[in-house]
Design an enzyme around this catalytic site. Sequence first.
Site: not given
Ligand code: CP
Ligand code: NVA
Length: 308
Positions: A107, A134, A137, A225, A266, A294
């Site tokens: 990530r 993502h 997700q 989101d 998400c 997930r």
């Molecule tokens: N939805 C998601 O990716 O959550 P986290 O940021 O907690 O991993």
């Molecule tokens: N759009 C959000 C998703 C988190 C899982 C971010 O990138 O922070």
Amino acid sequence: MNHFLDIHTTAPDDLRAMLDMARQMKDARNGLPKGTLDADQPLKGQMVALIFEKPSTRTRVSFDVGVRQLGGQTMVLSGSDMQLGHGETIADTARVLSRYVDLIMIRTFEEETLLEMAEYASVPVINGLTNRTHPCQIMADIMTYEEHRGPIKGKKVVWSGDGNNVCASFLHAAGQLGFDVTFTGPKQLDPEAEWIELARSKGSNIEIERDPVKAVQGADLIVTDTWVSMHDPESAKERRHNQLRGYQVNEALMAQAKPDALFMHCLPAHRNDEATSAVMDGPHSVIFDEAENRLHAQKAVMRWCLGK
Ligand code: CP
Ligand code: NVA
């Protein structure tokens, strides 16, 4: 060896195979304690590195638990604790890690970091979120939609709010799996034109509708989101709230969609900003199924990456 970098760069047949595998694995575990190992142990003897340059709850825990259920081992690494965060190149990091581990999930911020990791790693690399996409997700979200309502092909998905990284992966999935997306939000926060054009070129109907009430007419699924993503500057917060207030998913908006429409987020959510608690905890919401899935979807992704 397969990398899982994005949904639009993964063949539709492969996406379908992973979704089927996820479903089978979820069914096989029905009712078992979370720590029970899967019968076939396809990752036995395998080591997986989980690298986080941003915070995470779901991605961190679901990958960690998933690897263990598949019989493998994990190490969770924070980007700032690695030499990666102190000037070592991504390419060198990728080549070094490939000598120790069998799979890398990362990530990160810039998409280039992910792509460079994949280019130089000799083991599969999985995208655990970048500023731009993502995909894990959305694998879980498609699985969730289909377990509640059957095939997503031909359905109308409405994205309300910021056209961000999660929205981008929904657009990718629309093109690959044959559903339609209407985006409703302010022009400044439109999804990237490249993703809209890509989905359209594959036959999806992608619409932009500034009026949220018009947008959700006939919707099978409404998704939103957070209004401020992890890569957005804190200074954007007040402006975003002013731009997006009118795009909150509340009961009045939900009532304009099809009666059996689902609601997804998400998570993590800012309750009563992008969606009200009444919607998040209401009859249309499947947010915790998304979170659970997930785990199952990513187990299938890892098996596909490793050819297991
Ligand atoms: N939805 C998601 O990716 O959550 P986290 O940021 O907690 O991993
Ligand atoms: N759009 C959000 C998703 C988190 C899982 C971010 O990138 O922070």
